[in-house]
Design a protein around this motif. Structure first.
Motif, PDB file in Angstrom:
ATOM      1  N   ARG A 172      91.842  -1.146   8.201  1.00 50.30           N
ATOM      2  CA  ARG A 172      92.865  -0.171   7.822  1.00 50.30           C
ATOM      3  C   ARG A 172      94.232  -0.719   8.234  1.00 50.30           C
ATOM      4  NH1 ARG A 172      94.058   4.465  12.107  1.00 50.30           N
ATOM      5  NH2 ARG A 172      93.942   3.190  13.983  1.00 50.30           N
ATOM      6  N   ILE A 173      95.273  -0.215   7.597  1.00 48.91           N
ATOM      7  CA  ILE A 173      96.639  -0.576   7.953  1.00 48.91           C
ATOM      8  C   ILE A 173      97.288   0.665   8.556  1.00 48.91           C
ATOM      9  CG2 ILE A 173      98.880  -1.345   7.105  1.00 48.91           C
ATOM     10  CD1 ILE A 173      97.420  -2.896   4.906  1.00 48.91           C
TER      11      ILE A 173
ATOM     12  N   THR B 106     101.128  -2.210  10.421  1.00 47.80           N
ATOM     13  CA  THR B 106     101.893  -1.969   9.195  1.00 47.80           C
ATOM     14  C   THR B 106     103.037  -2.958   9.015  1.00 47.80           C
ATOM     15  OG1 THR B 106     101.385   0.392   9.324  1.00 47.80           O
ATOM     16  CG2 THR B 106     103.237  -0.232   7.943  1.00 47.80           C
ATOM     17  N   GLN B 107     103.869  -3.112  10.036  1.00 50.22           N
ATOM     18  CA  GLN B 107     105.014  -4.011   9.918  1.00 50.22           C
ATOM     19  C   GLN B 107     104.573  -5.467   9.808  1.00 50.22           C
ATOM     20  OE1 GLN B 107     107.914  -3.410  12.991  1.00 50.22           O
ATOM     21  NE2 GLN B 107     108.154  -1.245  12.533  1.00 50.22           N
ATOM     22  N   CYS B 108     103.550  -5.834  10.554  1.00 47.56           N
ATOM     23  CA  CYS B 108     103.053  -7.220  10.508  1.00 47.56           C
ATOM     24  C   CYS B 108     102.526  -7.537   9.116  1.00 47.56           C
ATOM     25  CB  CYS B 108     101.965  -7.426  11.562  1.00 47.56           C
ATOM     26  SG  CYS B 108     102.542  -7.123  13.248  1.00 47.56           S
ATOM     27  N   ALA B 109     101.846  -6.571   8.517  1.00 49.68           N
ATOM     28  CA  ALA B 109     101.336  -6.747   7.156  1.00 49.68           C
ATOM     29  C   ALA B 109     102.493  -6.893   6.168  1.00 49.68           C
ATOM     30  CB  ALA B 109     100.450  -5.567   6.769  1.00 49.68           C
ATOM     31  N   ALA B 110     103.479  -6.026   6.285  1.00 54.43           N
ATOM     32  CA  ALA B 110     104.622  -6.057   5.366  1.00 54.43           C
ATOM     33  C   ALA B 110     105.388  -7.370   5.469  1.00 54.43           C
ATOM     34  CB  ALA B 110     105.549  -4.876   5.643  1.00 54.43           C
TER      35      ALA B 110
ATOM     36  N   GLY C  67      77.927  -1.434  23.407  1.00 54.27           N
ATOM     37  CA  GLY C  67      77.949  -0.027  23.029  1.00 54.27           C
ATOM     38  C   GLY C  67      79.272   0.673  23.220  1.00 54.27           C
ATOM     39  N   ALA C  68      80.298  -0.061  23.611  1.00 56.01           N
ATOM     40  CA  ALA C  68      81.619   0.547  23.774  1.00 56.01           C
ATOM     41  C   ALA C  68      82.220   0.881  22.417  1.00 56.01           C
ATOM     42  CB  ALA C  68      82.548  -0.405  24.527  1.00 56.01           C
ATOM     43  N   GLN C  69      83.079   1.872  22.406  1.00 61.15           N
ATOM     44  CA  GLN C  69      83.848   2.190  21.206  1.00 61.15           C
ATOM     45  C   GLN C  69      85.054   1.264  21.214  1.00 61.15           C
ATOM     46  OE1 GLN C  69      84.906   6.328  21.103  1.00 61.15           O
ATOM     47  NE2 GLN C  69      82.807   7.003  21.363  1.00 61.15           N
ATOM     48  N   VAL C  70      85.139   0.383  20.223  1.00 63.85           N
ATOM     49  CA  VAL C  70      86.169  -0.649  20.208  1.00 63.85           C
ATOM     50  C   VAL C  70      87.117  -0.457  19.029  1.00 63.85           C
ATOM     51  CG1 VAL C  70      86.596  -3.133  20.017  1.00 63.85           C
ATOM     52  CG2 VAL C  70      84.653  -2.290  21.368  1.00 63.85           C
ATOM     53  N   SER C  71      88.401  -0.573  19.330  1.00 64.09           N
ATOM     54  CA  SER C  71      89.441  -0.577  18.315  1.00 64.09           C
ATOM     55  C   SER C  71      90.226  -1.870  18.487  1.00 64.09           C
ATOM     56  CB  SER C  71      90.358   0.638  18.488  1.00 64.09           C
ATOM     57  OG  SER C  71      91.421   0.589  17.548  1.00 64.09           O
ATOM     58  N   LEU C  72      90.170  -2.730  17.492  1.00 65.45           N
ATOM     59  CA  LEU C  72      90.859  -4.018  17.521  1.00 65.45           C
ATOM     60  C   LEU C  72      92.063  -3.948  16.587  1.00 65.45           C
ATOM     61  CD1 LEU C  72      90.885  -7.053  18.386  1.00 65.45           C
ATOM     62  CD2 LEU C  72      89.473  -7.492  16.361  1.00 65.45           C
ATOM     63  N   TRP C  73      93.244  -4.217  17.146  1.00 71.79           N
ATOM     64  CA  TRP C  73      94.473  -4.214  16.366  1.00 71.79           C
ATOM     65  C   TRP C  73      94.928  -5.642  16.126  1.00 71.79           C
ATOM     66  CZ3 TRP C  73      98.055  -0.276  14.814  1.00 71.79           C
ATOM     67  CH2 TRP C  73      97.529   1.018  14.915  1.00 71.79           C
ATOM     68  N   LEU C  74      95.182  -5.987  14.869  1.00 63.56           N
ATOM     69  CA  LEU C  74      95.653  -7.309  14.475  1.00 63.56           C
ATOM     70  C   LEU C  74      97.161  -7.232  14.266  1.00 63.56           C
ATOM     71  CD1 LEU C  74      92.873  -8.121  11.844  1.00 63.56           C
ATOM     72  CD2 LEU C  74      92.899  -8.663  14.298  1.00 63.56           C
ATOM     73  N   THR C  75      97.894  -7.955  15.111  1.00 64.36           N
ATOM     74  CA  THR C  75      99.348  -7.945  15.033  1.00 64.36           C
ATOM     75  C   THR C  75      99.859  -9.381  15.065  1.00 64.36           C
ATOM     76  OG1 THR C  75      99.747  -7.835  17.415  1.00 64.36           O
ATOM     77  CG2 THR C  75      99.386  -5.745  16.275  1.00 64.36           C
ATOM     78  N   GLY C  76     101.127  -9.567  14.752  1.00 64.70           N
ATOM     79  CA  GLY C  76     101.689 -10.917  14.762  1.00 64.70           C
ATOM     80  C   GLY C  76     100.868 -11.845  13.886  1.00 64.70           C
ATOM     81  N   GLU C  77     100.649 -13.059  14.367  1.00 60.59           N
ATOM     82  CA  GLU C  77      99.913 -14.060  13.586  1.00 60.59           C
ATOM     83  C   GLU C  77      98.434 -13.709  13.400  1.00 60.59           C
ATOM     84  OE1 GLU C  77     101.076 -16.898  11.761  1.00 60.59           O
ATOM     85  OE2 GLU C  77     102.737 -15.511  12.041  1.00 60.59           O
ATOM     86  N   ALA C  78      97.912 -12.811  14.235  1.00 66.05           N
ATOM     87  CA  ALA C  78      96.527 -12.363  14.058  1.00 66.05           C
ATOM     88  C   ALA C  78      96.372 -11.522  12.792  1.00 66.05           C
ATOM     89  CB  ALA C  78      96.062 -11.576  15.265  1.00 66.05           C
TER      90      ALA C  78
END
Length: 120
Positions: free
Chosen positions: A99-100, A81-85, A33-44
């Motif tokens: 989202r980016i 954003t930068q990892c995506a680019a 039930g926690a509010q979770v924000s997962l950020w994908l950076t680098g190779e993730a």
């Protein structure tokens, strides 16, 4: 008010155990039930692209695609954003619900009240 959990994962298939741990913690937190924000950076960052999580394999671990789906269903997933680019990943290339966003958004989330931030 529920405490929020912010998780930044920098590892991908290059470091499968660290990567899987981040997704496992994120999906477990969503389930509690926690509010979770997962950020994908680098190779993730690649896991924001359809089909990539399904290709990930780690013996004795829950399928990464299932863990990601759980977070998408109950939390938020953000691609750096930068990892995506750097990987030529655009808005049209990502899974529905991803989202980016860039460092200002990450810092805003990390500095909010009642947030625990973890980096993998």
């Amino acid at each position: 008010m529920t405490r929020r959990l912010l998780i930044k994962v920098t590892a991908g298939a290059d470091e499968p155990e660290r990567c899987n741990q981040a997704f496992t913690v994120a999906s477990t937190a969503v389930a509690t039930g926690a509010q979770v924000s997962l950020w994908l950076t680098g190779e993730a960052a690649w896991f924001a692209v359809p089909g990539r999580a399904e290709e990930f394999e780690l013996p004795l671990a829950a399928p990464l695609a299932d863990l990601l789906a759980a977070v998408l269903a109950g939390g938020t997933v953000t691609l750096c954003t930068q990892c995506a680019a750097r990987r030529d990943i655009g808005e049209a290339d990502v899974l529905e619900g991803v989202r980016i966003a860039g460092a200002p958004s990450f810092v805003e989330e990390a500095l909010a009240d009642d947030v625990q931030a973890l980096v993998y």
